[in-house]
Design an enzyme around this catalytic site. Sequence first.
Site, mmCIF file in Angstrom:
data_model
loop_
_atom_site.group_PDB
_atom_site.id
_atom_site.type_symbol
_atom_site.label_atom_id
_atom_site.label_comp_id
_atom_site.label_asym_id
_atom_site.label_seq_id
_atom_site.Cartn_x
_atom_site.Cartn_y
_atom_site.Cartn_z
ATOM 1 C CG ASN A 131 12.343 9.476 -4.195
ATOM 2 O OD1 ASN A 131 12.300 10.479 -5.169
ATOM 3 N ND2 ASN A 131 11.698 9.275 -3.073
ATOM 4 C CB CYS A 161 16.484 6.949 -2.077
ATOM 5 S SG CYS A 161 15.971 7.708 -0.633
ATOM 6 C CB SER A 212 -0.919 0.006 1.119
ATOM 7 O OG SER A 212 -0.160 0.125 2.359
ATOM 8 N N GLY A 213 2.141 1.337 0.158
ATOM 9 C CA GLY A 213 2.933 2.295 0.485
ATOM 10 C C GLY A 213 3.566 2.761 -1.015
#
Length: 356
Positions: free
Chosen positions: A323, A154, A14-15
């Site tokens: 990122n 990142c 869900s992110g």
Amino acid sequence: MTDQTIRVGVIGASGLAGGELIRLILGHPDLTLTYLGGSSSAGRRPSELHPGLRQDLGLVIEAVDVDAIARRCDVVLLSTPAPVSAELAERLVDRVQAVVDLSGAFRIRSSELHDKWYPKVKRSPELVDRAVYGVPELIGDELVGASLISLPGCYATAITLGLAPLVLSLGLNLDRVIVDGKSGSSGGGVHLRTADLHPYRAGAIAPYAPGGHRHGAEVADFLSRRKPGTIRSVSMSAHGVAIVRGLLVTCYVLTEDEVDHRTLSRAYLRFYKGHKFVRVRRPDETLIPVPDPQATHGSNYCDVTAVHDVDGDRIVVLAALDNLVKGAAGQALQVINKRYELPEDTGLTMQPVMPA
């Protein structure tokens, strides 16, 4: 190389990184999405959570069930908080062919440094020893057949790709590396915080980690293990800026070793020759100065520049990337490609979207 479809599960679907993983897996010819896991989002379709994903995948997000994952997946991607990743990795390693962790659970090998930056993350020492960490351009064959892969952060990806030619090619002794990092709001995920609300974030340059960042420690830990004694300290400050995707790191490198701009340029071009996802750039080669994060949006590229500041007696290295792609989901697919000895750019040939 595999001639069979690789079944992939995404935990933490869900992110933002989870949504990007789903998007990229759907475009990969050798991967099939077979499991989506989550907690509070269990029972929901991916398209409800990620508006760009209108396609019916025939999947809903399920409560995490390790037995079901082991039956239905060859590879599991953990896009979960570090404490959750540490627990799930221990339960899944050796039950699936490979676990790829996007969190910081296994990034720092040193237990002292790990405890400093991740004090709430308890991990198995045996798994720490087994975890393969690093950007794929630098660790190559170590990924083939790996059972646990820890993906760099990142910022750490950009910093490491920026510094690697100085340490691993030119063999410079870096006395101090001071990193200034600037990242878009997607780097903070989807958790609601007052500082991330539009009235405060729009138009802002927010110094959210001025006194140090764990990705700096991650880079120092990795490079000092690859070539001991060549890098004394990495310190980092991080700022949030008013963009959604992308980040830029500016690394100020202090060294007593002699170097000039021509040597730097040749070293970087030689070091990254054949590595299609790292583009060595001149700041003046395009209509806008580069590296610039917007010139990498939606792609798996990292743009790198190194210049010699004669007056300041320092080397300045800049690196920019998306990122969510090269800093997360794209690099995850890149290491899967390397792990299974597929062409490295399989499913990752998209060009940057610009203007973004």
